[in-house]
Design a protein around this motif. Sequence first.
Motif, PDB file in Angstrom:
ATOM      1  N   GLU A   1      13.412  -7.293  32.141  1.00  0.00           N
ATOM      2  CA  GLU A   1      12.630  -7.230  30.904  1.00  0.00           C
ATOM      3  C   GLU A   1      13.473  -6.646  29.778  1.00  0.00           C
ATOM      4  N   THR A   2      13.591  -7.407  28.690  1.00  0.00           N
ATOM      5  CA  THR A   2      14.316  -6.940  27.522  1.00  0.00           C
ATOM      6  C   THR A   2      13.448  -5.977  26.721  1.00  0.00           C
ATOM      7  N   THR A   3      14.028  -4.843  26.355  1.00  0.00           N
ATOM      8  CA  THR A   3      13.316  -3.822  25.584  1.00  0.00           C
ATOM      9  C   THR A   3      14.058  -3.586  24.275  1.00  0.00           C
ATOM     10  N   TYR A   4      13.333  -3.154  23.242  1.00  0.00           N
ATOM     11  CA  TYR A   4      13.932  -2.937  21.927  1.00  0.00           C
ATOM     12  C   TYR A   4      13.697  -1.511  21.471  1.00  0.00           C
ATOM     13  N   LEU A   5      14.711  -0.961  20.823  1.00  0.00           N
ATOM     14  CA  LEU A   5      14.634   0.378  20.247  1.00  0.00           C
ATOM     15  C   LEU A   5      15.008   0.295  18.768  1.00  0.00           C
ATOM     16  N   THR A   6      14.323   1.027  17.941  1.00  0.00           N
ATOM     17  CA  THR A   6      14.585   1.031  16.503  1.00  0.00           C
ATOM     18  C   THR A   6      14.706   2.465  16.006  1.00  0.00           C
ATOM     19  N   GLU A   7      15.737   2.709  15.204  1.00  0.00           N
ATOM     20  CA  GLU A   7      15.937   4.027  14.600  1.00  0.00           C
ATOM     21  C   GLU A   7      16.391   3.852  13.162  1.00  0.00           C
ATOM     22  N   PRO A   8      15.936   4.705  12.243  1.00  0.00           N
ATOM     23  CA  PRO A   8      16.393   4.622  10.855  1.00  0.00           C
ATOM     24  C   PRO A   8      17.826   5.127  10.712  1.00  0.00           C
ATOM     25  N   TYR A   9      18.535   4.584   9.747  1.00  0.00           N
ATOM     26  CA  TYR A   9      19.869   5.091   9.425  1.00  0.00           C
ATOM     27  C   TYR A   9      19.762   6.538   8.975  1.00  0.00           C
ATOM     28  N   HIS A  10      20.805   7.300   9.168  1.00  0.00           N
ATOM     29  CA  HIS A  10      20.818   8.699   8.744  1.00  0.00           C
ATOM     30  C   HIS A  10      20.628   8.797   7.237  1.00  0.00           C
ATOM     31  N   GLY A  11      19.718   9.673   6.826  1.00  0.00           N
ATOM     32  CA  GLY A  11      19.503   9.926   5.409  1.00  0.00           C
ATOM     33  C   GLY A  11      18.477   9.042   4.743  1.00  0.00           C
ATOM     34  N   THR A  12      17.858   8.126   5.506  1.00  0.00           N
ATOM     35  CA  THR A  12      16.870   7.235   4.914  1.00  0.00           C
ATOM     36  C   THR A  12      15.861   6.817   5.977  1.00  0.00           C
TER      37      THR A  12
ATOM     38  N   GLU B   1      18.156  -1.894  14.897  1.00  0.00           N
ATOM     39  CA  GLU B   1      17.433  -2.244  16.112  1.00  0.00           C
ATOM     40  C   GLU B   1      18.414  -2.733  17.164  1.00  0.00           C
ATOM     41  N   ILE B   2      18.213  -2.283  18.377  1.00  0.00           N
ATOM     42  CA  ILE B   2      19.010  -2.778  19.494  1.00  0.00           C
ATOM     43  C   ILE B   2      18.076  -3.291  20.586  1.00  0.00           C
ATOM     44  N   GLY B   3      18.561  -4.275  21.329  1.00  0.00           N
ATOM     45  CA  GLY B   3      17.886  -4.721  22.527  1.00  0.00           C
ATOM     46  C   GLY B   3      18.691  -4.309  23.734  1.00  0.00           C
ATOM     47  N   TYR B   4      17.999  -4.031  24.830  1.00  0.00           N
ATOM     48  CA  TYR B   4      18.755  -3.649  26.027  1.00  0.00           C
ATOM     49  C   TYR B   4      18.057  -4.159  27.277  1.00  0.00           C
ATOM     50  N   LEU B   5      18.854  -4.280  28.314  1.00  0.00           N
ATOM     51  CA  LEU B   5      18.376  -4.718  29.614  1.00  0.00           C
ATOM     52  C   LEU B   5      19.003  -3.791  30.642  1.00  0.00           C
ATOM     53  N   LEU B   6      18.185  -3.051  31.359  1.00  0.00           N
ATOM     54  CA  LEU B   6      18.674  -2.086  32.346  1.00  0.00           C
ATOM     55  C   LEU B   6      18.568  -2.701  33.725  1.00  0.00           C
ATOM     56  N   LEU B   7      19.719  -2.807  34.414  1.00  0.00           N
ATOM     57  CA  LEU B   7      19.812  -3.494  35.699  1.00  0.00           C
ATOM     58  C   LEU B   7      20.405  -2.560  36.751  1.00  0.00           C
ATOM     59  N   PRO B   8      20.248  -2.892  38.017  1.00  0.00           N
ATOM     60  CA  PRO B   8      20.879  -2.098  39.072  1.00  0.00           C
ATOM     61  C   PRO B   8      22.401  -2.083  38.905  1.00  0.00           C
ATOM     62  N   GLY B   9      23.014  -0.991  39.297  1.00  0.00           N
ATOM     63  CA  GLY B   9      24.453  -0.861  39.154  1.00  0.00           C
ATOM     64  C   GLY B   9      25.231  -1.914  39.915  1.00  0.00           C
ATOM     65  N   SER B  10      24.665  -2.451  40.976  1.00  0.00           N
ATOM     66  CA  SER B  10      25.365  -3.434  41.777  1.00  0.00           C
ATOM     67  C   SER B  10      25.690  -4.699  40.996  1.00  0.00           C
ATOM     68  N   VAL B  11      24.950  -4.943  39.895  1.00  0.00           N
ATOM     69  CA  VAL B  11      25.159  -6.161  39.109  1.00  0.00           C
ATOM     70  C   VAL B  11      26.562  -6.188  38.499  1.00  0.00           C
ATOM     71  N   CYS B  12      26.993  -5.041  37.954  1.00  0.00           N
ATOM     72  CA  CYS B  12      28.297  -5.046  37.259  1.00  0.00           C
ATOM     73  C   CYS B  12      29.281  -4.031  37.831  1.00  0.00           C
ATOM     74  N   ASN B  13      29.142  -3.717  39.082  1.00  0.00           N
ATOM     75  CA  ASN B  13      30.111  -2.838  39.741  1.00  0.00           C
ATOM     76  C   ASN B  13      30.822  -3.526  40.881  1.00  0.00           C
ATOM     77  N   ARG B  14      30.586  -4.783  41.031  1.00  0.00           N
ATOM     78  CA  ARG B  14      31.244  -5.495  42.125  1.00  0.00           C
ATOM     79  C   ARG B  14      32.667  -5.843  41.740  1.00  0.00           C
TER      80      ARG B  14
END
Length: 504
Positions: free
Chosen positions: A474-485, A491-504
């Motif tokens: 599941e893709t999740t999104y996070l949003t934060e304002p720039y510093h000072g405003t 906005e960033i999107g992220y996908l959190l997966l088991p470590g085995s996916v990219c540690n092989r």
Amino acid sequence: MCSNKLMNIREILGHSRNFYLIIAAYAGLHFTLRLFFSPVLGTDDVEQAICAQSLSLGCDLRQPPFYTWLQWITNQIAGTGLFSIFLLKYSLLAGTYVFLYLAGRRLFREPLTAALAALALWLTYPFAVSVHQGVTHSLLLSLLLAASFWLALRLGERRTTTDYLLLGILLGFGVLSKYSFAVYATALLLAALSLPTFRRAVLDPRILLTLTIAVSITLPHFIWIEQRLDAVAEALGKIGQGNPAATEHGPRVATGLISLASAVLQFLAPFWLVLLAFHPRAFLPLRQVALNEPQQLAGRVLAGSIVILAVIILAGGAMEIKARWMHTIALLAPIYLFARVEALGEAPRRGYLATLFAVPILVITLWAGQTYLAPKHGKPTRFHAPYDRLAERLRETGFNTGTIVAEGLHLPGNLRVFFPEARVLTPRYGHFLPPAKSAGQCLLVWETVDKTKTVPAPLTGYVLRNWGSLPNGETTYLTEPYHGTQSVKMEIGYLLLPGSVCNR
């Protein structure tokens, strides 16, 4: 009162110890301000945050690896983060001023002239402004160029085996700092052969020791390049070319030569304008100014570098030369021009001294103003990006260690600062795959504008090429304002997966 202050400046700069204290204070102040003003890395700094995760013979295909090696060593001593990155940068900056000053001490009768020639970089945009925003390889290039020129001057006075050995080390690592160092090295050789004193130094059999050491230092990297020649040639071929099919060879050459002249003037601005205003006789025709051989060497290296680059343009038809590439050509220009000032018997003008010390104050003032005022008017810069807040939000989602695969350079480079225990990868450096530090998790993350429900194609392709599969998640999104405003947000999107996916 003003006259007395300027007289004090002359007296202060006339002593070597005072010059070194000024440079230490200047570098230390900017180091502190850089840490204080923003937690965000600049353009070239983000590359080093990524590449310095391991020692290798190459990371960014457009650049040699010596800066990355130094950054890796600094990280081992000072830790991974902003402190380490800026510690290396401002140490190299201070070293550049010191070696230009040492070279000037061999060229000029007065220590004051040597100090003014070195500090003239305060009046050039690349050193007054750009270096604080993200310069890396060009800064290391500048240090090694200044150091090798100082050593070449010393070889003209005395020829010791140790100096030939040191020159080989400087030339070898100079090429590994930035490939354009070869332009300067060639110009230095030709200039030395044109002057009797330095010609004897070049024709000394011990120059073979210099060449052997330089080749030995650079050879492993060039073997690495040979094994990836197509990819490296493609990356380098894009630099300065614009659209190669846009015009015929002749117009492209003309455009390139005009671009070269413009780039040199831009690099040295406003220094050459300030010098022209207060010391116009420094620009008199050559025959009207009598220089000694060491001073002529500086001028001939400068002229030779321009000619070599012009020949490259004539041969390749490059369309665009950028001012920020001119370190190999223009760095010695202040030394040469101040040699002309001293040869004409001119004392430093009050207006020049006032401008020299006013510009750094103006730069810091404008820097502070941009930092604190630009966001309030809805125009934050990349140095206001909320990478620190986004990193904290990512930690709250459960990611602490493992592998981060992020799109672009600014996002992965800055995340590397806030997740020093994680391995950070990017499709931009597809061939660079340092070993994983720990099993942990696998975090795919990207900056986004449209909330698509799929991982961007570059990230998907990167994962599939390296690890063979990409599980659904599941893709999740996070949003934060720039510093000072609050009005501009990232906005960033992220996908959190088991470590085995990219540690092989």
